[in-house]
Design an enzyme around this catalytic site. Sequence first.
Site, PDB file in Angstrom:
ATOM      1  N   SER A   1      69.956  -6.899  20.105  1.00 29.42           N
ATOM      2  CA  SER A   1      69.310  -5.886  19.271  1.00 29.42           C
ATOM      3  C   SER A   1      69.621  -6.163  17.799  1.00 29.42           C
ATOM      4  O   SER A   1      70.495  -6.966  17.460  1.00 29.42           O
ATOM      5  CB  SER A   1      69.817  -4.495  19.652  1.00 29.42           C
ATOM      6  OG  SER A   1      71.200  -4.375  19.343  1.00 29.42           O
ATOM      7  N   HIS A   2      68.903  -5.485  16.907  1.00 32.30           N
ATOM      8  CA  HIS A   2      69.079  -5.714  15.469  1.00 32.30           C
ATOM      9  C   HIS A   2      70.513  -5.472  15.022  1.00 32.30           C
ATOM     10  O   HIS A   2      71.082  -6.271  14.268  1.00 32.30           O
ATOM     11  CB  HIS A   2      68.128  -4.814  14.672  1.00 32.30           C
ATOM     12  CG  HIS A   2      66.683  -5.143  14.875  1.00 32.30           C
ATOM     13  ND1 HIS A   2      66.214  -6.429  14.953  1.00 32.30           N
ATOM     14  CD2 HIS A   2      65.591  -4.347  15.012  1.00 32.30           C
ATOM     15  CE1 HIS A   2      64.901  -6.421  15.132  1.00 32.30           C
ATOM     16  NE2 HIS A   2      64.496  -5.162  15.176  1.00 32.30           N
ATOM     17  N   VAL A   3      71.105  -4.365  15.490  1.00 38.10           N
ATOM     18  CA  VAL A   3      72.456  -4.056  15.035  1.00 38.10           C
ATOM     19  C   VAL A   3      73.450  -5.087  15.563  1.00 38.10           C
ATOM     20  O   VAL A   3      74.431  -5.435  14.888  1.00 38.10           O
ATOM     21  CB  VAL A   3      72.856  -2.612  15.445  1.00 38.10           C
ATOM     22  CG1 VAL A   3      73.065  -2.490  16.945  1.00 38.10           C
ATOM     23  CG2 VAL A   3      74.102  -2.157  14.703  1.00 38.10           C
TER      24      VAL A   3
END
Length: 1469
Positions: free
Chosen positions: A1072-1074
């Site tokens: 995921s982005h985070v």
Amino acid sequence: MSNTVGNNLIQQRFLRPTVLEHQSKLKNSSTNSLCATASLNQSSTLPRKFQISTKFYGDSLSKRKQKFAMGSQRAVSFTPQAVLAADPASEQLGKFNVDGNIELQVDASVPTSGAITQINFRIMYTSDSLLLHWGGISDRNEKWILPSRQPEGTRNHKNRALRTPFVKSGSSSYLKLEIDDPRIQAIEFLIFDEARNKWIKNNGQNFLVKLPRRETSISNISVPEDLVQVQAYLRWERKGKQMYTPEKEKEEYEAARAELLEEIARGASVDDIRARLTKKDGQEYKETTINEPKNKIPDDLVQIQAYIRWEKAGKPNYSPDQQLGEFEEARKELQSELEKGVTLDEIRKKITKGEIQTKVSKQLQHKRYFSAERIQRKKRDLMQLLNKHVVKPVEESIYSEPEPKALTAVELFAKEKELDGSTVLNKKKYKLGNGELMVLVTKPAGKTRIQLATDFEEPLTLHWALSKEPGEWLPPPPSVLPPGSVSLGGAAESQFSISTYADLPKQVQCLEIEIEDSNFKGMPFVLLSGGNWIKNNGSDFYVEFSQKVKEVQKDAGDGKGTSKGLLDRIADLESEAQKSFMHRFNIASDLMDQAKDTGELGLAGILVWMRFMATRQLIWNKNYNVKPREISKAQDRLTDLLQSIYTTQPQYRELLRMIMSTVGRGGEGDVGQRIRDEILVIQRNNDCKGGMMEEWHQKLHNNTSPDDVVICQALIDYIKSDFDISVYWKTLNENGITKERLLSYDRAIHSEPNFRRDQKDGLLRDLGHYMRTLKAVHSGADLESAISNCMGYTAEGQGFMVGVQINPIAGLPSGFPDLLRFVLEHVEDRNVEALLEGLLEARQEVRPLLLKSSDRLKDLLFLDIALDSTVRTAIERGYEELNNAGPEKIMYFISLVLENLALSSDDNEDLIYCLKGWDHALSMCKNKSAQWALYAKSVLDRTRLALASKAEWYQRILQPSAEYLGSLLGVDEWAINIFTEEIIRAGSAATLSSLVNRLDPVLRATANLGSWQVISPVEVVGYVDVVDELLAVQNKSYDQPTILVAKSVKGEEEIPDGTVAVLTPDMPDVLSHVSVRARNGKVCFATCFDPNILADLQANKGKLLCLKPSSADVVYSEVKEGELAGSSSTNLKEDSSPSISLVRKQFGGKYAISADEFTPEMVGAKSRNISYLKGKVPSWVGIPTSVALPFGVFEKVLADKINKDVDEKLQVLKKKLGGGDFGSLAEIRQTVLQLAAPPQLVQELKTKMQSSGMPWPGDEGEHRWEQAWTAIKKVWASKWNERAYFSTRKVKLDHDYLCMAVLVQEIINADYAFVIHTTNPSSGDSSEIYAEVVKGLGETLVGAYPGRALSFVCKKNNLNTPQVLGYPSKPIGLFIRRSIIFRSDSNGEDLEGYAGAGLYDSVPMDEEEKVVLDYSSDPLINDGNFQQSILSSIARAGHAIEELYGSPQDIEGVVRDGKVYVVQTRPQM
């Protein structure tokens, strides 16, 4: 009673079966009475059990008779005697002197057999309006029998007694009764003077006269038992096939025998009776006459032979007619033996010898026909449970201020009256037919003025009085009567007159009364129109002369997220609702239309209000006496309305069930009145008329409530404990009733119970009967009461439920009564697995009926609510059963509770797929699959997400209403704060959560998952801070190295400045982005699965810890302040961020370019990389065709004269943003969406797309191009989304220099989407590819969608053997029609050392469809070959692209029909 035969067999103690298969074995309601009968008699020949008696009494053989249905066995005469009397002769039954001057004489004729007993009454009394209030008495039944033969003029009184008028003659009155019912052995009666409303009693008691006995008998007359049984069956059928208690079954059986004896006494022969009973469709069973002495075959032998025939036939389910036919066939077989010369003794020996007995026993043992242990559940398609009733948001209509309504004529009248400046003491409005009544009480100059106004059209009279305390009717003084009024002794009547106000929209009638005496506190009244009384929902109107002061604990807030108008109305009416349950339920009924029209939040408001009531947060009764029948009638009205909404608006069923669970069932007629009457029966029967029982009696008469159920149970527990008073208080206190509460009732209970030991049995019997009455009114969710209401019952016990007959609900599933009986028999079992199966099977069986409209729907709903509630209490009792249980049993219990939750939920699709997942996990576990624990962990994670979603729904729908209404009503703050939590705790969701938590560590240990998943393994030192959401602090800047323990991480957040670690129980994807930004920023990022470890970390808030992660664990320890300086954490250096700068891009002269024109000056790396792959990757890897809107196009469009106004507005907003007004970010995005498309842009883009072989949206219509243009603008506008803006500020990038190209691609409607990191990001192992896969589009993988993707690793030297690390738990997949996607491609995504990827939006032209995913049918999960093929293809594609670039790659792609497509690649960071 329909279960006559089979149930007899089931219930016999000597035939203990071993499996109960209700759906196939018990479903026929007439499961073989012949089997019951025969098995009973055959078994009575078994050694050490029951012997067939050879002792004779006269001409009749005494034997054990089978019970009818489920009654216990008792010895009876096999050949009953018919009674024959001598010639009639007069016999005095009684002579009574009443009150010294009233003489009553009763005598009777002595009957012969078949004759009628005549009873003559003569009373010397001067009234001509006497009634005999009477009933018959039998020694087998304590209640009054109401015979069918009745004198002319007799009327039935509430199904409890008969009332027959006397005939006046001179100074005496006479009456003759004729009794032909053989059950009646005595007459009990009272005499009632109707004109004087006076009862004539026998020293305060009922009169009782015994009827003369028949003395001579004919011993040769007999009634064969098979005929008695058929007659009893016919009686049961005539009465609606009710579910009888054992006592009632015996009574019915004997009544059937008496009817047949009466026929014989009238001259009918046994043959005549048999012909009548066995006749069907014009045919009769031929038989051998059984009362020929030499050929008679005893019925016990016939029954045994019939049982043997039934066994040999495979124990089929016979109808009553087939059963009778089987008896006759058995009789013929034995008769044939007799005709061969075999004696009866020889036949008896042949039938009853050991071989047959052993054979039968063995067959029963092997066949496993019945069992008291377990039911066998039906196989069902779980998708049949699916409910997809999703409520559409109605927030705008709820939150917006309502437009003021025009005042009605009555309101305008009242407003005029208020203008005189007098203090308003009270103002109440009542509904009056189609109109309304307003009562305004003001205080002008020391007087009390009452003004009434109504738009009722017919002439109206006020029938009124005054009161000094509520409930009084005091005659008004003559001085206060309006002109034209009439005094009526205890009240007055005054006429309304037409108002003279000219400006009213409708004619208004009005009346004014002025009172000077300040001692009067209120005015009770009713209205009279056209000879009809008009009341307030069945009660008197009452208006108080005092000013109400509304107590508010705290600011109620603005009511956002609630149906504010409804809640304000409830608060206004609460002072009226406090008077009694009748008032509260009637007010709730009046508000239901408003609640229904407001939708979900309106019904939530009613639920909150009813729940505050049920939990005793609101006053139940205040200065008002109300009859129990009025309460039950009001309950009935409310539950009828709830039933109606349940039928017509299925999207609200879950809320409606919850409301019903707070309201008792109620009932019309005398259902509630029995509460008053039957407490008197208890006191009379058991000689307990003083003390606590009298105080309770007064409380019950004044205002009964659900507390009375608890008090009754406390008394029963107290008596059962051998009169231990501590047990009484324990039961009360555990159910929320304290001594203070007992004293707070209007009729307080001061005393403790104090009974004699000789009262014990009678009190237990009568209080047990009384409990049924109390629960019938107050306990909607009581299981036994709910079952009785559905299955039907009749009166039981003298004085209890007298005349009550609840018919069984029509159309119940076959075998359902047996299933409910099984549940009741096992409801207290310590081992609860079998009970849970029975409860859920019952819920499944009744579910189809809940989806149909019927007049008995609410009875079925209360049954289902009770079954649901019992599941929860059973599970809680069964926790001990799971203490040493293996994972398989825990998973099975989880599936049972999940099934229960799904059956109670409106939108249950996710729960159904979780349930299918658990079924698959159980199957894998039983088959010893190596991956079972890993798969079960994914189902567990998804179940947790479903529970979290459920809790969030409760919180969103209920808590705002609880807070707003609770504040208005002055509810205790603690009760408001935990309102939603208590709702959740009362249902299956909390129980399910507890079971899931119990299983989680078992699965993690089995699957070797450990307590952590490390996403970014960086060793750090920092101060611990605890936050609820990472999103809430993403823009914060910490001034010291900080380890954030965040309860919620969705996946799209920014990591705040100064953060060195993020630890969470949440499950963001590794890619995921985070997660990517954590690895790029050298921030430790890990998921903790162990709640104990997480709690310990949270307890270290403020402390300095060192984290040392490995690939599967995180070791932490406290460090001293001095050690911080020597830490190797790169995040501790303020100047650690590299210097990054952007170069402003210019418009290159083209609005659109094709893939072969992609250069660094025109587009970003995303577009260039996809163009570079074309033709270079293996042919089996697909690359989508692409065009782009290059850098500078946005700025060019903004500068176009057609967008001048937009440009000016944007410049103003950008200045505000530069000044620190971050709220202008959203305004900027909305402003960008106002841009118009220059015609040249449209033409160039169309040309490039068509020449590249892509479809042009405008070919489908102008609206399709508008959709595409909006999507392009949304990509440009994402430059100003919060996450991206604060990210560039953090690294000091000039936001104005950020330029956005738009990559245009045709969407591949994917079966699966994937992200590959060609170097394992968790371990840094470059020899291993790591990838994640989701169903549908990839936005659920890279966006903030809850749950985990399927994850796997694959060694680069062995790409055909992928290893699954985790199965998917994402509940949602995104799917789309054939469409175009517009991808962001900024110059900020190319910068080394800056994780710019994923900050900006990619927007499809069409909206994606959210689909709840069912993994149980997904071949990627359950087809090993398909899984190996797809995962290895993804790994090979990633390896090929890495080799093409020569460096680790971050790759996104999709799979469609087994083919792999790559949609973008970039360097892995």
